[in-house]
Design an enzyme around this catalytic site. Structure first.
Site, PDB file in Angstrom:
ATOM      1  N   GLN A 146       0.830  -1.208   0.000  1.00  0.00           N
ATOM      2  CA  GLN A 146       0.000   0.000   0.000  1.00  0.00           C
ATOM      3  C   GLN A 146       0.859   1.251   0.000  1.00  0.00           C
ATOM      4  O   GLN A 146       2.063   1.194   0.212  1.00  0.00           O
ATOM      5  CB  GLN A 146      -0.912   0.002   1.236  1.00  0.00           C
TER       6      GLN A 146
ATOM      7  N   HIS B 129      -9.406   2.964  19.178  1.00  0.00           N
ATOM      8  CA  HIS B 129      -8.531   1.977  19.820  1.00  0.00           C
ATOM      9  C   HIS B 129      -9.089   1.502  21.162  1.00  0.00           C
ATOM     10  O   HIS B 129      -8.972   0.328  21.502  1.00  0.00           O
ATOM     11  CB  HIS B 129      -7.109   2.537  19.960  1.00  0.00           C
TER      12      HIS B 129
ATOM     13  N   ASP C 294      -0.323   0.260  13.575  1.00  0.00           N
ATOM     14  CA  ASP C 294      -0.043   1.538  14.253  1.00  0.00           C
ATOM     15  C   ASP C 294       0.207   1.333  15.743  1.00  0.00           C
ATOM     16  O   ASP C 294       0.782   2.198  16.406  1.00  0.00           O
ATOM     17  CB  ASP C 294      -1.191   2.537  14.024  1.00  0.00           C
TER      18      ASP C 294
ATOM     19  N   GLU D   7       0.841  -8.244  11.522  1.00  0.00           N
ATOM     20  CA  GLU D   7       0.671  -7.143  10.558  1.00  0.00           C
ATOM     21  C   GLU D   7       1.371  -7.544   9.262  1.00  0.00           C
ATOM     22  O   GLU D   7       2.505  -8.014   9.268  1.00  0.00           O
ATOM     23  CB  GLU D   7       1.280  -5.865  11.174  1.00  0.00           C
TER      24      GLU D   7
ATOM     25  N   ASP E 194       0.761 -12.288   6.620  1.00  0.00           N
ATOM     26  CA  ASP E 194      -0.668 -12.132   6.339  1.00  0.00           C
ATOM     27  C   ASP E 194      -1.468 -12.820   7.454  1.00  0.00           C
ATOM     28  O   ASP E 194      -1.237 -14.004   7.753  1.00  0.00           O
ATOM     29  CB  ASP E 194      -0.965 -12.795   4.979  1.00  0.00           C
ATOM     30  N   GLY E 195      -2.399 -12.093   8.048  1.00  0.00           N
ATOM     31  CA  GLY E 195      -3.201 -12.632   9.146  1.00  0.00           C
ATOM     32  C   GLY E 195      -3.985 -13.870   8.743  1.00  0.00           C
ATOM     33  O   GLY E 195      -4.248 -14.747   9.567  1.00  0.00           O
TER      34      GLY E 195
ATOM     35  N   ASP F 198      -8.106  -5.600  13.583  1.00  0.00           N
ATOM     36  CA  ASP F 198      -8.004  -4.144  13.400  1.00  0.00           C
ATOM     37  C   ASP F 198      -7.476  -3.906  11.988  1.00  0.00           C
ATOM     38  O   ASP F 198      -6.312  -3.564  11.794  1.00  0.00           O
ATOM     39  CB  ASP F 198      -7.033  -3.604  14.467  1.00  0.00           C
ATOM     40  N   SER F 199      -8.357  -4.143  11.021  1.00  0.00           N
ATOM     41  CA  SER F 199      -7.893  -4.178   9.630  1.00  0.00           C
ATOM     42  C   SER F 199      -8.199  -2.887   8.890  1.00  0.00           C
ATOM     43  O   SER F 199      -8.979  -2.061   9.355  1.00  0.00           O
ATOM     44  CB  SER F 199      -8.597  -5.319   8.898  1.00  0.00           C
TER      45      SER F 199
ATOM     46  N   PRO G 175      -5.120  -6.606   0.555  1.00  0.00           N
ATOM     47  CA  PRO G 175      -4.859  -7.775   1.406  1.00  0.00           C
ATOM     48  C   PRO G 175      -5.880  -7.975   2.520  1.00  0.00           C
ATOM     49  O   PRO G 175      -5.918  -9.027   3.155  1.00  0.00           O
ATOM     50  CB  PRO G 175      -3.469  -7.471   2.002  1.00  0.00           C
TER      51      PRO G 175
HETATM   52  N1  SAM Z   1      -7.936   1.706  12.544  1.00  0.00           N
HETATM   53  C1  SAM Z   1      -7.904   1.447  11.186  1.00  0.00           C
HETATM   54  C2  SAM Z   1      -9.117   1.687  10.374  1.00  0.00           C
HETATM   55  O1  SAM Z   1     -10.188   1.133  10.627  1.00  0.00           O
HETATM   56  O2  SAM Z   1      -9.021   2.503   9.452  1.00  0.00           O
HETATM   57  C3  SAM Z   1      -7.083   0.269  10.835  1.00  0.00           C
HETATM   58  C4  SAM Z   1      -5.665   0.625  11.081  1.00  0.00           C
HETATM   59  S1  SAM Z   1      -4.397  -0.517  10.908  1.00  0.00           S
HETATM   60  C5  SAM Z   1      -3.150   0.555  10.373  1.00  0.00           C
HETATM   61  C6  SAM Z   1      -4.810  -1.600   9.584  1.00  0.00           C
HETATM   62  C7  SAM Z   1      -3.650  -2.491   9.188  1.00  0.00           C
HETATM   63  O3  SAM Z   1      -4.137  -3.725   8.669  1.00  0.00           O
HETATM   64  C8  SAM Z   1      -2.725  -1.931   8.108  1.00  0.00           C
HETATM   65  O4  SAM Z   1      -1.515  -1.561   8.663  1.00  0.00           O
HETATM   66  C9  SAM Z   1      -2.591  -3.062   7.084  1.00  0.00           C
HETATM   67  O5  SAM Z   1      -1.269  -3.220   6.596  1.00  0.00           O
HETATM   68  C10 SAM Z   1      -3.051  -4.258   7.911  1.00  0.00           C
HETATM   69  N2  SAM Z   1      -3.561  -5.380   7.105  1.00  0.00           N
HETATM   70  C11 SAM Z   1      -4.364  -5.352   6.022  1.00  0.00           C
HETATM   71  N3  SAM Z   1      -4.595  -6.601   5.579  1.00  0.00           N
HETATM   72  C12 SAM Z   1      -3.924  -7.453   6.409  1.00  0.00           C
HETATM   73  C13 SAM Z   1      -3.782  -8.859   6.473  1.00  0.00           C
HETATM   74  N4  SAM Z   1      -4.367  -9.671   5.577  1.00  0.00           N
HETATM   75  N5  SAM Z   1      -3.019  -9.388   7.466  1.00  0.00           N
HETATM   76  C14 SAM Z   1      -2.423  -8.588   8.394  1.00  0.00           C
HETATM   77  N6  SAM Z   1      -2.520  -7.248   8.365  1.00  0.00           N
HETATM   78  C15 SAM Z   1      -3.271  -6.681   7.399  1.00  0.00           C
END
Ligand code: SAM
Length: 275
Positions: A31, A62, A86, A106, A137-138, A155-156, A162
């Site tokens: 991204q 949070h 974050d 993450e 990847d989660g 918290d995606s 992804p």
């Molecule tokens: N609070 C936020 C919102 O609702 O806008 C979410 C914030 S957090 C930074 C989301 C994170 O999910 C990102 O850093 C992203 O890289 C991660 N992410 C996305 N898909 C993922 C996956 N399949 N596995 C693990 N992390 C993932």
């Protein structure tokens, strides 16, 4: 100079903020990451043009994604957070003395690096000795886990790229398997105003897997429409009768009363989750 950032929240609506400075900008494998210093909300993390969190309102999201499941579970010792690079959800989970281990999964290590560098108040607990960070990847990570976690927090990002699979039934089935027999799962599920279909679909999916499923709401000014939803699946405990253990001090949004009232849904939201 007048510099403005606009997120097109829908094809017909934008959120615009006056920007003091662009602190960071990088295109990663997953991204585009930007950290902006805005006048209204302070530092802002933006992924692929979508606001993820800001210094001014991050506490709402949070606290609500973390304390609702953690206060419901009587003894949350092993916590898994998927996404959340974050560090905000980790910071809230780390406030519980009962929590012995927090695994943060993450996909993008550069989100964590950017948060550590530019958002120290949010990422402060990432160095806590109870926190283990996995860059993977989660969806992949959870596959090999069984009967392991008390609480899983997803918290995606929005369901694009992804994160798409984090909103699908196969993933929720894996989450169910990865939880202990009294485990609780929560995921951020977007805006009731702009993502009604997603809320309806995700709620139905989670309800078909978990014996107890609930939707709750919080008010997050920088998210589309300002009204945000979370969907909670529980194997045993009801979040409407939380455990009554001490809530960590210093929360700014979350209280025992807010916990209860967040499950009182406006009629149009209640209708989204009715059969
Ligand atoms: N609070 C936020 C919102 O609702 O806008 C979410 C914030 S957090 C930074 C989301 C994170 O999910 C990102 O850093 C992203 O890289 C991660 N992410 C996305 N898909 C993922 C996956 N399949 N596995 C693990 N992390 C993932």
């Amino acid at each position: 100079m007048k510099l403005w950032y606009t997120e097109k929240q829908t094809p017909n609506l934008g959120l615009s903020c006056k920007v003091k400075e662009t602190l960071y900008f990088v295109q990663t494998k997953y991204q585009e990451i930007a950290v902006l210093d805005t006048i209204q909300f302070g530092r802002m993390l933006v992924l692929d043009g979508m606001v993820q969190t800001t210094a001014a309102d991050e506490f709402v999201y949070h606290e609500m994604i973390s304390h609702v499941p953690l206060a419901t579970h009587p003894s949350p010792s092993n916590v898994l957070i998927i996404g959340g690079g974050d560090g905000g959800a980790v910071r809230e989970a780390a406030k519980y003395p009962q929590v012995e281990k927090i695994t943060l999964v993450e996909i993008d290590s550069q989100v964590i690096e950017a948060a550590k560098r530019f958002l120290p108040e949010i990422s402060s607990a990432l160095d806590d000795s109870r926190v283990k960070i996995k860059i993977v990847d989660g969806i992949e990570y959870i596959r090999s886990r069984q009967n392991a976690y008390d609480v899983i927090i997803v918290d995606s990002t929005e369901p694009v790229g992804p994160a798409v699979g984090l909103f699908g039934s196969p993933f929720y089935e894996e989450v169910f398997r990865a939880l202990k027999t009294d485990g609780i799962f929560v995921a951020q599920t977007e805006s009731p105003f702009f993502n009604a279909d997603l809320i309806r679909t995700v709620f139905r999916r989670i309800k078909s897997i978990f014996p107890h499923t609930y939707l709750y709401l919080a008010s997050v000014p920088t998210y589309p429409s300002g009204l945000w939803s979370f969907t909670l699946g529980s194997k045993k405990y009801s979040p409407l009768q939380p455990e009554g253990k001490d809530i960590p001090s210093g929360t700014r949004y979350y209280t025992a009363q807010v916990h209860q009232s967040s499950f009182s849904l406006p009629r149009f939201v209640q209708e989204l989750i009715e059969e």
